[in-house]
Scaffold this motif. Structure first.
Motif, PDB file in Angstrom:
ATOM      1  N   GLY A   1       3.811   6.045   7.858  1.00 54.48           N
ATOM      2  CA  GLY A   1       4.565   5.567   9.093  1.00 54.48           C
ATOM      3  C   GLY A   1       4.014   4.712  10.185  1.00 54.48           C
ATOM      4  O   GLY A   1       4.431   3.583  10.606  1.00 54.48           O
ATOM      5  N   GLU A   2       2.995   5.044  10.546  1.00 49.80           N
ATOM      6  CA  GLU A   2       1.794   4.215  11.306  1.00 49.80           C
ATOM      7  C   GLU A   2       1.528   3.032  11.120  1.00 49.80           C
ATOM      8  O   GLU A   2       1.926   1.931  11.790  1.00 49.80           O
ATOM      9  CB  GLU A   2       0.733   5.240  11.497  1.00 49.80           C
ATOM     10  CG  GLU A   2       0.037   4.985  12.911  1.00 49.80           C
ATOM     11  CD  GLU A   2      -1.299   5.894  13.058  1.00 49.80           C
ATOM     12  OE1 GLU A   2      -2.346   5.363  13.041  1.00 49.80           O
ATOM     13  OE2 GLU A   2      -1.237   7.128  12.581  1.00 49.80           O
ATOM     14  N   ARG A   3       1.351   2.844   9.806  1.00 45.23           N
ATOM     15  CA  ARG A   3       1.041   1.495   8.944  1.00 45.23           C
ATOM     16  C   ARG A   3       1.819   0.749   8.606  1.00 45.23           C
ATOM     17  O   ARG A   3       1.494  -0.267   8.048  1.00 45.23           O
ATOM     18  CB  ARG A   3      -0.242   1.766   8.483  1.00 45.23           C
ATOM     19  CG  ARG A   3      -1.594   2.513   9.197  1.00 45.23           C
ATOM     20  CD  ARG A   3      -2.239   1.662  10.222  1.00 45.23           C
ATOM     21  NE  ARG A   3      -2.850   0.511   9.818  1.00 45.23           N
ATOM     22  CZ  ARG A   3      -4.121   0.451   9.674  1.00 45.23           C
ATOM     23  NH1 ARG A   3      -4.706   1.715   9.491  1.00 45.23           N
ATOM     24  NH2 ARG A   3      -4.907  -0.611   9.228  1.00 45.23           N
ATOM     25  N   GLY A   4       3.056   1.405   8.235  1.00 45.73           N
ATOM     26  CA  GLY A   4       4.151   0.526   7.574  1.00 45.73           C
ATOM     27  C   GLY A   4       3.758   0.602   6.159  1.00 45.73           C
ATOM     28  O   GLY A   4       4.243  -0.350   5.552  1.00 45.73           O
TER      29      GLY A   4
ATOM     30  N   THR B   1       9.960   1.028  12.936  1.00 43.15           N
ATOM     31  CA  THR B   1      11.064   1.563  12.344  1.00 43.15           C
ATOM     32  C   THR B   1      11.156   1.700  10.821  1.00 43.15           C
ATOM     33  O   THR B   1      11.395   0.760  10.055  1.00 43.15           O
ATOM     34  CB  THR B   1      12.491   0.909  12.723  1.00 43.15           C
ATOM     35  OG1 THR B   1      12.390   0.613  14.243  1.00 43.15           O
ATOM     36  CG2 THR B   1      13.797   1.603  12.438  1.00 43.15           C
ATOM     37  N   PRO B   2      10.895   2.867  10.253  1.00 39.96           N
ATOM     38  CA  PRO B   2      10.670   2.865   8.857  1.00 39.96           C
ATOM     39  C   PRO B   2      11.844   2.941   8.059  1.00 39.96           C
ATOM     40  O   PRO B   2      12.835   3.269   8.662  1.00 39.96           O
ATOM     41  CB  PRO B   2       9.900   4.391   8.605  1.00 39.96           C
ATOM     42  CG  PRO B   2      10.435   5.028   9.986  1.00 39.96           C
ATOM     43  CD  PRO B   2      10.367   4.189  11.150  1.00 39.96           C
ATOM     44  N   SER B   3      11.901   2.528   6.943  1.00 39.91           N
ATOM     45  CA  SER B   3      13.172   2.562   6.215  1.00 39.91           C
ATOM     46  C   SER B   3      13.169   3.267   4.962  1.00 39.91           C
ATOM     47  O   SER B   3      12.159   3.370   4.278  1.00 39.91           O
ATOM     48  CB  SER B   3      13.295   0.925   5.464  1.00 39.91           C
ATOM     49  OG  SER B   3      14.314   1.113   4.646  1.00 39.91           O
ATOM     50  N   ARG B   4      14.099   4.050   4.799  1.00 41.66           N
ATOM     51  CA  ARG B   4      14.308   5.017   3.483  1.00 41.66           C
ATOM     52  C   ARG B   4      14.329   4.495   2.267  1.00 41.66           C
ATOM     53  O   ARG B   4      13.836   4.962   1.555  1.00 41.66           O
ATOM     54  CB  ARG B   4      15.450   5.833   3.822  1.00 41.66           C
ATOM     55  CG  ARG B   4      15.447   7.031   5.141  1.00 41.66           C
ATOM     56  CD  ARG B   4      16.679   7.797   5.184  1.00 41.66           C
ATOM     57  NE  ARG B   4      16.687   8.780   6.262  1.00 41.66           N
ATOM     58  CZ  ARG B   4      16.026   9.971   5.894  1.00 41.66           C
ATOM     59  NH1 ARG B   4      15.694  10.375   4.656  1.00 41.66           N
ATOM     60  NH2 ARG B   4      16.101  11.000   6.686  1.00 41.66           N
TER      61      ARG B   4
ATOM     62  N   SER C   1       7.593  13.416   9.115  1.00 41.95           N
ATOM     63  CA  SER C   1       5.987  12.879   9.292  1.00 41.95           C
ATOM     64  C   SER C   1       5.994  11.437   9.333  1.00 41.95           C
ATOM     65  O   SER C   1       5.271  10.788   9.969  1.00 41.95           O
ATOM     66  CB  SER C   1       5.325  13.455   8.103  1.00 41.95           C
ATOM     67  OG  SER C   1       5.186  14.711   8.323  1.00 41.95           O
ATOM     68  N   VAL C   2       6.785  10.575   8.323  1.00 43.55           N
ATOM     69  CA  VAL C   2       6.886   9.270   8.518  1.00 43.55           C
ATOM     70  C   VAL C   2       7.327   8.714   9.768  1.00 43.55           C
ATOM     71  O   VAL C   2       6.938   8.009  10.289  1.00 43.55           O
ATOM     72  CB  VAL C   2       7.749   8.724   7.220  1.00 43.55           C
ATOM     73  CG1 VAL C   2       7.705   7.052   7.203  1.00 43.55           C
ATOM     74  CG2 VAL C   2       7.159   9.139   5.917  1.00 43.55           C
ATOM     75  N   GLU C   3       8.444   9.415  10.471  1.00 39.56           N
ATOM     76  CA  GLU C   3       8.795   8.906  11.484  1.00 39.56           C
ATOM     77  C   GLU C   3       7.953   9.150  12.587  1.00 39.56           C
ATOM     78  O   GLU C   3       7.905   8.135  13.722  1.00 39.56           O
ATOM     79  CB  GLU C   3      10.314   9.508  11.684  1.00 39.56           C
ATOM     80  CG  GLU C   3      11.536   9.073  10.748  1.00 39.56           C
ATOM     81  CD  GLU C   3      12.643   9.366  11.254  1.00 39.56           C
ATOM     82  OE1 GLU C   3      12.974  10.569  11.600  1.00 39.56           O
ATOM     83  OE2 GLU C   3      13.589   8.542  11.151  1.00 39.56           O
ATOM     84  N   ALA C   4       7.388  10.341  12.489  1.00 38.13           N
ATOM     85  CA  ALA C   4       6.387  10.769  13.863  1.00 38.13           C
ATOM     86  C   ALA C   4       5.258   9.605  13.868  1.00 38.13           C
ATOM     87  O   ALA C   4       4.836   9.155  14.927  1.00 38.13           O
ATOM     88  CB  ALA C   4       5.796  11.952  13.567  1.00 38.13           C
TER      89      ALA C   4
ATOM     90  N   ILE D   1       0.977  -1.202   0.021  1.00 38.70           N
ATOM     91  CA  ILE D   1       0.041   0.088   0.205  1.00 38.70           C
ATOM     92  C   ILE D   1       1.082   1.224   0.025  1.00 38.70           C
ATOM     93  O   ILE D   1       1.735   1.361   0.807  1.00 38.70           O
ATOM     94  CB  ILE D   1      -0.900  -0.036   1.285  1.00 38.70           C
ATOM     95  CG1 ILE D   1      -2.004  -1.322   1.137  1.00 38.70           C
ATOM     96  CG2 ILE D   1      -1.631   1.250   1.335  1.00 38.70           C
ATOM     97  CD1 ILE D   1      -2.895  -1.397   2.229  1.00 38.70           C
ATOM     98  N   GLY D   2       0.542   1.963  -1.033  1.00 39.12           N
ATOM     99  CA  GLY D   2       1.308   3.528  -0.788  1.00 39.12           C
ATOM    100  C   GLY D   2       0.463   4.479  -0.645  1.00 39.12           C
ATOM    101  O   GLY D   2      -0.893   4.602  -1.139  1.00 39.12           O
TER     102      GLY D   2
END
Length: 366
Positions: free
Chosen positions: A196-199, A229-232, A218-221, A180-181
């Motif tokens: 970020g919240e849902r991956g 832990t989001p990946s760039r 925003s993604v990290e928040a 999902i994007g």
């Protein structure tokens, strides 16, 4: 770094709907032949410059004419679809894709679309509807019946078996669902927090690199809310790109052709009406009147020879702290198809090999 494509799709208002659709199909075939990783197709209902109301029609045809590229809506405008119906339609499309489908979602940002569907975008109703619709769609795909969701905007039931043989049975081929994007535009973007919240896959739309660096915050928040832990490497960056043999030729084919025309006649005036020209400025003290096509081409676009484009992409990468996929913003060059094909080819074959040392998994913090 990988390459993909982001099509609104964009066509000039005098272009016939099928004529534009056929150009988009041609480009998707080229992208597949050239080895691009993915393509995203937008949905709009009241913008003559963005004339595709049903990305799945284009996607279904493109899947038959391509072999490897992943394709998806970028995205379905969730306020305008019944979640149960869309869940089933996307699941079916995933089967038709043999698992090559991405599922992009968006909240819709055009006031004319809001008016057509009677959605109060000014109050943020479109964003609330998007969150609820997505919750229902994911529930349809992952939670066994029976259940009933009674929400603010929709009541949906996934019924138990009836008469021994009638029951909900449609779910995606990819388990638990296609990737999902979500696309984000504004500072402190709510949709990128959701990513970020849902991956989900975060996509930053084509703005000034210095400004867009804030999107990763925003993604990290959002990720912090759920302990992720989001990946760039997952971060997609949408940019205007034109590559030609020389800088002069690339400038002429971009600012002096369809890229320049679309930006001058549609995109810049649209952002001006929203007060969004700040998003395009290299510094806040630049007056709105200075934000012209040429200004954007100099400061934001990635235009030039392969050597120049390599240097510009690397600079943007360092400015934002690293990203995984560059999405080329799509334009209508059916009047000069060889120039657009050559730009896509040079980017993949001449520029990308020079960027292999950029690894977003070790990108510095923005």
């Amino acid at each position: 770094m990988e390459l993909g494509y982001f099509a609104m799709p964009s066509h000039p208002p005098e272009c016939g709907l099928k004529e534009g659709h056929d150009w988009d199909l041609q480009v998707l075939r080229w992208l597949d032949e050239l080895g691009y990783q993915e393509a995203w197709i937008g949905e709009h209902h009241t913008a003559p410059w963005e004339p595709h109301p049903s990305p799945d029609l284009l996607i279904a045809q493109a899947l038959l004419q391509t072999k490897n590229i992943r394709i998806g809506p970028g995205g379905f405008l969730l306020p305008y679809h019944h979640p149960a119906e869309l869940a089933n339609r996307v699941a079916m499309l995933d089967h038709l894709s043999n698992g090559r489908l991405n599922f992009g979602v968006a909240a819709s940002g055009l006031p004319s679309d809001w008016a057509m569907f009677n959605v109060d975008g000014m109050s943020g109703q479109n964003r609330d509807m998007t969150r609820e619709a997505l919750e229902i769609i994911l529930k349809m795909w992952t939670e066994p019946a029976p259940w009933t969701h009674k929400g603010k905007f929709w009541t949906v039931t996934k019924p138990d078996t009836m008469f021994d043989f009638l029951k909900p049975h449609i779910k995606p081929q990819q388990a638990p669902h296609p990737p999902i994007g979500v696309a984000g535009l504004s500072k402190n973007s709510d949709t990128l927090k959701l990513a970020g919240e849902r991956g989900f896959i975060p996509m930053s739309l084509n703005l000034n690199p210095a400004y867009v660096g804030s999107h990763w915050d925003s993604v990290e928040a959002g990720a912090a809310k759920t302990g992720r832990t989001p990946s760039r490497k997952d971060w997609r960056m949408v940019r205007e790109v034109f590559v030609a043999d020389t800088d002069q030729e690339a400038w002429k084919l971009s600012t002096g052709d369809m890229m320049g025309r679309m930006m001058g006649e549609y995109f810049l005036p649209l952002l001006g009406h929203f007060g969004f020209k700040d998003y395009l400025k290299a510094s806040p003290d630049v007056p709105d009147s200075d934000v012209t096509v040429e200004y954007c081409a100099r400061n934001n676009w990635i235009v030039g020879s392969p050597a120049t484009v390599t240097e510009k992409i690397e600079r943007i990468y360092q400015e934002v702290g690293g990203f995984g996929v560059l999405l080329v913003f799509g334009f209508d060059y059916k009047h000069k198809p060889e120039a657009w094909h050559n730009s896509l080819r040079l980017l993949k074959q001449e520029v990308l090999p020079r960027l292999k040392h950029l690894d977003a998994s070790v990108g510095r913090a923005a």
